[in-house]
Design an enzyme around this catalytic site. Sequence first.
Site, PDB file in Angstrom:
ATOM      1  N   LYS A  59       0.834  -1.208   0.000  1.00  0.00           N
ATOM      2  CA  LYS A  59       0.000   0.000   0.000  1.00  0.00           C
ATOM      3  C   LYS A  59       0.868   1.257   0.000  1.00  0.00           C
ATOM      4  O   LYS A  59       0.622   2.200  -0.769  1.00  0.00           O
ATOM      5  CB  LYS A  59      -0.917  -0.008   1.225  1.00  0.00           C
ATOM      6  CG  LYS A  59      -1.968  -1.106   1.189  1.00  0.00           C
ATOM      7  CD  LYS A  59      -2.731  -1.149   2.495  1.00  0.00           C
ATOM      8  CE  LYS A  59      -3.717  -2.311   2.525  1.00  0.00           C
ATOM      9  NZ  LYS A  59      -4.452  -2.367   3.807  1.00  0.00           N
ATOM     10  N   CYS A  75      -0.610   0.890   6.096  1.00  0.00           N
ATOM     11  CA  CYS A  75      -0.979   0.128   7.294  1.00  0.00           C
ATOM     12  C   CYS A  75      -1.745  -1.121   6.886  1.00  0.00           C
ATOM     13  O   CYS A  75      -2.487  -1.113   5.912  1.00  0.00           O
ATOM     14  CB  CYS A  75      -1.917   0.936   8.198  1.00  0.00           C
ATOM     15  SG  CYS A  75      -1.451   2.630   8.483  1.00  0.00           S
ATOM     16  N   ASP A  76      -1.579  -2.167   7.663  1.00  0.00           N
ATOM     17  CA  ASP A  76      -2.426  -3.332   7.508  1.00  0.00           C
ATOM     18  C   ASP A  76      -2.451  -4.081   8.827  1.00  0.00           C
ATOM     19  O   ASP A  76      -1.545  -3.936   9.652  1.00  0.00           O
ATOM     20  CB  ASP A  76      -1.965  -4.252   6.381  1.00  0.00           C
ATOM     21  CG  ASP A  76      -3.098  -5.161   5.914  1.00  0.00           C
ATOM     22  OD1 ASP A  76      -3.930  -4.688   5.114  1.00  0.00           O
ATOM     23  OD2 ASP A  76      -3.176  -6.307   6.380  1.00  0.00           O
ATOM     24  N   GLN A  77      -3.486  -4.866   9.004  1.00  0.00           N
ATOM     25  CA  GLN A  77      -3.631  -5.635  10.236  1.00  0.00           C
ATOM     26  C   GLN A  77      -4.112  -7.036   9.894  1.00  0.00           C
ATOM     27  O   GLN A  77      -5.009  -7.200   9.064  1.00  0.00           O
ATOM     28  CB  GLN A  77      -4.645  -4.950  11.170  1.00  0.00           C
ATOM     29  CG  GLN A  77      -4.801  -5.629  12.517  1.00  0.00           C
ATOM     30  CD  GLN A  77      -5.852  -4.945  13.367  1.00  0.00           C
ATOM     31  OE1 GLN A  77      -7.010  -4.867  12.988  1.00  0.00           O
ATOM     32  NE2 GLN A  77      -5.441  -4.428  14.502  1.00  0.00           N
TER      33      GLN A  77
END
Length: 199
Positions: A59, A75-77
């Site tokens: 991203k 960001c990622d989770q």
Amino acid sequence: MAEKIILASGSPFRKALLVNAGVAVEAVPAAVDERALEAPLRGSGISPEDVALVLAEAKATEVSERKPGALVLGCDQTLSLGDEVFHKPADMEAARRHLLALSGKTHLLNSAVVLARNSEVLWRHVSVASLTMRKLDPAFIGRHLARVGAKALSSVGAYQIEGEGIQLFERVEGDYFTIVGLPLLPVLAKLREFGAIDG
């Protein structure tokens, strides 16, 4: 001199966390297909933390290509229960299955952040929180989902811990910002180090 940070996300919640912390930020959602990026990683032995980092990096670099010179935050989770990685539920039935699977167990939320400029990754970080859900009665899960409605579909675990979802838990270990998907304190420290914000 503070600079505007580009947030490679359409998440109004992540943007609000940064704005509330006094960071000038512009949201530019990344044009990446997360599931397509993740498909070759399945079965490779890659950790859920590294999956989150791969997605956050994709991203950040994709948006940084479109915004030359800008400092971009991706960001990622991921949510991991043992070896299983959960994604946002597609519908209320999937949300019900998520909650049944998590009931009475401890899962991890892996929140990854990546800073990039001109397609170059400058910094990567993952913060992990451990959450133990209380044993949930299937009938209660149905009533809970009926109350919260579509909000359950916006979270990888089918709960929003910042709302009524907190009632599903008996123990939470880790900071609030990691749990909601943006480990803010390490991000702010790095932005200060880069001179992107006052400090």
